[in-house]
Design an enzyme around this catalytic site. Structure first.
Site, short mmCIF file in Angstrom:
data_model
loop_
_atom_site.label_atom_id
_atom_site.label_comp_id
_atom_site.label_asym_id
_atom_site.label_seq_id
_atom_site.Cartn_x
_atom_site.Cartn_y
_atom_site.Cartn_z
N ASP A 221 47.04 79.22 47.99
CA ASP A 221 46.96 79.08 49.44
C ASP A 221 47.99 80.00 50.07
OD1 ASP A 221 46.35 78.12 52.05
OD2 ASP A 221 45.79 76.19 51.22
N HIS A 296 45.76 94.56 44.93
CA HIS A 296 44.79 94.79 43.86
C HIS A 296 44.00 93.51 43.61
CE1 HIS A 296 46.26 98.75 42.65
NE2 HIS A 296 47.49 98.28 42.76
#
Length: 448
Positions: A221, A296
């Site tokens: 989160d 990435h």
């Protein structure tokens, strides 16, 4: 895909970034050193009944030590394993520190939504480890394996000025790990915050003023998220590994967020690199810079969503977003066709202005191209070039080519798989760096 800008725009951009670089309004952290505090008085919790047997409760000894050292002194928790089964709350302390060199293991019995460790009110406060191995182990998996996510939070800073938390590890909280609720002149650094792979296990949620953050978060989160009434934050050298990603929000009514700089943010295998999220509401978000982001394997990259479907709509024409700069973003997105790496959706009745995007190199990992999707804003890339009143519009642009000199290095500590929710999470080692090629601002405690 990189878009060039005129000399005038580039000069203006540098002016904006330089002004935000200096946006901390003054010094941060404690007013007196740990050495000076220890010289006044030192309270070893073992002298108050604590034992490193992971059976005897350490909560009350910490509270008793605070009674003696909370108005000037050092509370010391030596190396070892300690059982924590009482809420620890320290209120209105001054010129005091907790040196946590051991590991506090939370007992899973209390299930209320309180805070395992809370520091409220007062000033000149410090919570740290002298060896970077001090930790709070939240035993969150004991709750999560029963699908329980309404349970204790871990660390709470509220209404405190001139404070720091550093060289500490927070592991496997039952709910959010670190909440800064109206903290001022504070700093959190050289920390590893490591939670389970589930929503609601936030890394850091903060609001207040004049705060500096630099650390690593692993969860699913919020990585480091600024909330309503946040001002003058420097959030730099951030390692989201993996995480939900950094954000501003969610934002509601009476919003006022100003002078926020996120710089040198590395995001690996996360939900997004940066999100600003609301659904309706009223207020102002201005003078914001997101500079030097590397990502990435992320689902989303930049996502400003004024109609975020994960929150209920709030009364109001929308928040006014203006003077927001996104500069020097590199890396990859999982699928640029289905999840646009650049997505800026502004309120129909409150268009965004002065949104500047420069040097964006986000390449696609899957699919044929990146899709940039923008609506009701002016700026660059897929944003309208108008500077006057905007009419409702949407635009989509495409690309998948890197600029000359493109670099998007990875980090040695990138996790191959996220931690689950049903087994204990090992206490991690604080990484040697939080952003590729950049050393920590302060050396990690115990490092050579």
């Amino acid at each position: 895909m990189t878009w060039s800008t005129s000399f005038l725009v580039a000069t203006s951009l540098l002016s904006i970034i330089n002004s935000v670089h200096a946006q901390l309004t003054g010094s941060v952290g404690p007013l007196t050193s740990v050495i000076d505090k220890a010289a006044v008085k030192t309270c070893n919790v073992c002298d108050y009944g604590a034992s490193s047997d992971n059976t005897t409760g350490v909560g009350q000894p910490i509270i008793d030590a605070f009674t003696d050292c909370g108005s000037g002194g050092l509370i010391h928790v030596p190396e070892g394993d300690y059982l924590l089964k009482d809420w620890v709350s320290s209120e209105n302390g001054s010129a005091w520190s907790i040196q946590l060199d051991g590991v506090l293991h939370w007992d899973s019995s209390p299930s209320a939504q309180s805070y395992i460790f809370a520091i409220t009110g007062g000033s000149d406060s410090e919570l740290s480890s002298s060896n970077a191995t001090g930790a709070i182990q939240g035993s969150g998996y004991l709750y999560h394996r029963h699908n329980t996510y309404t349970s204790p939070r871990m660390l709470y800073i509220s209404g405190v000025s001139d404070w720091t938390v550093h060289d500490l590890v927070l592991v496997n909280s039952p709910m959010p790990h670190f909440v800064i609720d109206g903290g001022y002149n504070g700093e959190a650094y050289n920390m590893a915050i490591c939670g389970g792979d589930h929503g609601g296990l936030d890394g850091i949620d903060l609001y207040g003023g004049n705060i500096w953050i630099h650390l690593m978060v692993t969860n699913k989160d919020e990585c480091v998220t600024s909330k309503t009434n946040s001002h003058n934050f420097l959030i730099e050298n951030i390692y989201c590994n993996p995480s939900g990603g950094c954000a501003i929000g969610s934002l509601g009514s009476s919003v006022n967020v100003t002078n926020i700089l996120y710089r040198n943010v590395y995001t690996w295998d996360s939900n997004q690199m940066m999100m600003i999220k609301t659904n309706g509401g009223l207020g102002n978000v201005s003078n914001i810079v997101f500079e030097n982001f590397i990502g990435h394997g992320n689902v989303n990259s930049l996502d400003l969503d004024s109609y975020w479907s994960s929150m209920n709509a709030i009364d109001g024409v929308g928040i006014y977003y203006h003077n927001i700069t996104i500069y020097n973003w590199t890396g990859t997105a999982i699928d640029g066709e289905t999840r646009p790496p650049i997505r800026v959706i502004c309120p129909e009745d409150m268009p965004c202005t002065e949104i500047t995007l420069v040097q964006i190199d986000l390449l696609v990992e899957e699919g044929r191209y990146d899709e940039y999707y923008c609506a009701i804003a002016c700026g660059g890339y897929c944003l309208d070039s108008a500077t006057s009143t905007l009419t409702t519009y949407t635009t989509t642009t495409y690309g998948n080519s890197a600029s000359t000199g493109y670099e998007a290095p990875t980090m040695a500590d990138d996790l191959a798989t996220a931690f689950g929710t049903t087994a204990s999470i090992p206490t991690p080692t604080t990484p040697a760096s939080f952003f590729p090629g950049v050393a920590p601002v302060s050396a990690v405690a115990g490092s050579s």
